[in-house]
Design a protein around this motif. Structure first.
Motif, short mmCIF file in Angstrom:
data_model
loop_
_atom_site.label_atom_id
_atom_site.label_comp_id
_atom_site.label_asym_id
_atom_site.label_seq_id
_atom_site.Cartn_x
_atom_site.Cartn_y
_atom_site.Cartn_z
N TYR A 100 15.09 5.89 -0.47
CA TYR A 100 14.59 4.54 -0.75
C TYR A 100 13.10 4.45 -0.44
O TYR A 100 12.36 3.74 -1.14
N THR A 101 12.66 5.18 0.56
CA THR A 101 11.22 5.25 0.84
C THR A 101 10.48 5.86 -0.34
O THR A 101 9.42 5.37 -0.75
N ASP A 102 11.05 6.92 -0.92
CA ASP A 102 10.46 7.53 -2.12
C ASP A 102 10.32 6.51 -3.24
O ASP A 102 9.28 6.45 -3.92
N LEU A 103 11.36 5.72 -3.45
CA LEU A 103 11.35 4.73 -4.52
C LEU A 103 10.29 3.65 -4.26
O LEU A 103 9.54 3.27 -5.17
N LEU A 104 10.22 3.17 -3.03
CA LEU A 104 9.24 2.12 -2.70
C LEU A 104 7.81 2.62 -2.82
O LEU A 104 6.90 1.86 -3.17
N LYS A 105 7.59 3.90 -2.54
CA LYS A 105 6.24 4.46 -2.62
C LYS A 105 5.78 4.63 -4.07
O LYS A 105 4.58 4.64 -4.36
N LEU A 106 6.73 4.77 -4.98
CA LEU A 106 6.38 5.07 -6.37
C LEU A 106 5.74 3.84 -7.04
O LEU A 106 6.33 2.77 -7.10
N ASP A 107 4.55 4.02 -7.56
CA ASP A 107 3.82 2.94 -8.23
C ASP A 107 3.34 3.45 -9.59
O ASP A 107 2.38 4.21 -9.68
N LEU A 108 4.03 3.02 -10.63
CA LEU A 108 3.74 3.48 -11.99
C LEU A 108 2.98 2.44 -12.81
O LEU A 108 2.83 2.60 -14.02
N ASP A 126 0.87 -1.17 0.00
CA ASP A 126 0.00 0.00 0.00
C ASP A 126 0.91 1.22 0.00
O ASP A 126 1.52 1.56 1.01
N SER A 127 1.00 1.88 -1.13
CA SER A 127 1.89 3.02 -1.27
C SER A 127 1.62 4.09 -0.23
O SER A 127 2.55 4.70 0.32
N GLU A 128 0.36 4.33 0.05
CA GLU A 128 0.00 5.40 1.00
C GLU A 128 0.44 5.09 2.42
O GLU A 128 0.59 5.99 3.24
N ALA A 129 0.65 3.82 2.71
CA ALA A 129 1.03 3.43 4.07
C ALA A 129 2.51 3.65 4.37
O ALA A 129 2.93 3.65 5.53
N LEU A 130 3.30 3.85 3.33
CA LEU A 130 4.74 4.05 3.53
C LEU A 130 5.01 5.49 3.91
O LEU A 130 4.54 6.42 3.26
#
Length: 281
Positions: free
Chosen positions: A204-212, A145-149
């Motif tokens: 790295y948090t930014d990268l994990l949150k990114l969902d394309l 869940d991107s929003e949870a990060l």
């Protein structure tokens, strides 16, 4: 008079380089002439990762070799790190008046290239992705869940507090899984240790949150993907890429069997062959 003119020209060139380093959240080295290629390294890596590649590419292309803020010797920036890198690249391409640039990106750099190409009115003509996914977090995190990060998390606090010895041990373990080349494992480890710790954690948090995964449907230029198969095996990797890239219309993929994440280190001849094939087609 000629001497004064030469000094003035040198001063202008030096000032231009200095301005580039200061005005953007990255440093860029330019080599070669021809159609521009932007070479984006993976997370924590410097532009040195492309050294052997640039030897050949710069014979026919103008290579813009990036090292992002917080990595190598480039000063860190405030978060959000990844969106600032993206905006900086868009500004760089525009300000340098680069015509139809190609993106060659490894890992984070490949994901970043995909993100740039989802924007309406982008400048790019082709993307070559080296072992990168549109949603790394979805692969790595159960019930993603991107929003949870968030930046403030127990894991991030633990990473920020980790002492040098423990961090080095972690870096050694990670590097050993990213390339089968023993010599290059030490280089990858060195890049991790050299990285600014907050950039390492929050970036790295930014990268994990990114969902394309949905947004890649907007990409209107050719995409070539070079994917590693070690250690998961060809069939599992094929399934992962098919799932993650399901919404991308125009792409071709090649699988580097027996190579780990740093394909350019584990199978350099295969990598060079497939890279130039992607550029020419």
């Amino acid at each position: 008079m000629k001497t004064i003119r030469r000094i003035l020209m040198l001063s202008i060139l030096l000032a231009t380089f200095y301005s580039t380093a200061q005005d953007y959240p990255f440093e860029v080295t330019v080599k070669g002439e021809g159609q521009p290629i932007l070479l984006f390294p993976g997370f924590t890596c410097t532009g040195e990762v492309w050294e052997a590649t640039v030897v050949e590419l710069s014979k026919n292309y103008q290579c813009h070799i990036f090292t992002f803020a917080g990595f190598g010797e480039v000063p860190a920036i405030d978060k959000p790190w990844l969106s600032k890198i993206k905006e900086g690249i868009e500004g760089y391409v525009k300000n340098q008046n680069l015509k139809s640039p190609i993106v060659l990106g490894h890992s984070l750099g490949g994901t970043l290239g995909l993100w740039l190409a989802t924007e309406k009115g982008h400048f790019f003509s082709k993307i070559i992705v080296v072992d990168a996914l549109p949603a790394a977090g979805a692969l790595m995190i159960p019930n993603f869940d991107s929003e949870a990060l968030a930046y403030e998390s127990p894991w991030n606090k633990q990473m920020l507090a980790m002492d040098t010895k423990a961090f080095e041990a972690m870096a050694q373990q990670m590097a050993s899984g990213m390339t089968l080349n023993k010599e290059k494992q030490e280089l990858v480890k060195r890049w991790m240790l050299q990285a600014d710790r907050e950039t390492y954690v929050y970036g790295y948090t930014d990268l994990l949150k990114l969902d394309l995964r949905q947004d890649i449907a907007k990409i209107d230029i050719p995409v070539s993907i070079l994917a590693a198969t070690h250690p998961y095996g060809l069939e599992m990797v094929k399934n992962t890429y098919a799932t993650q890239y399901a919404n991308l219309g125009n792409y071709k993929i090649e699988f580097a069997e027996g190579a780990a994440h740093f394909i350019m280190y584990d199978n350099p001849s295969w990598f060079q062959e497939k890279l130039f094939h992607s550029l020419e087609n």
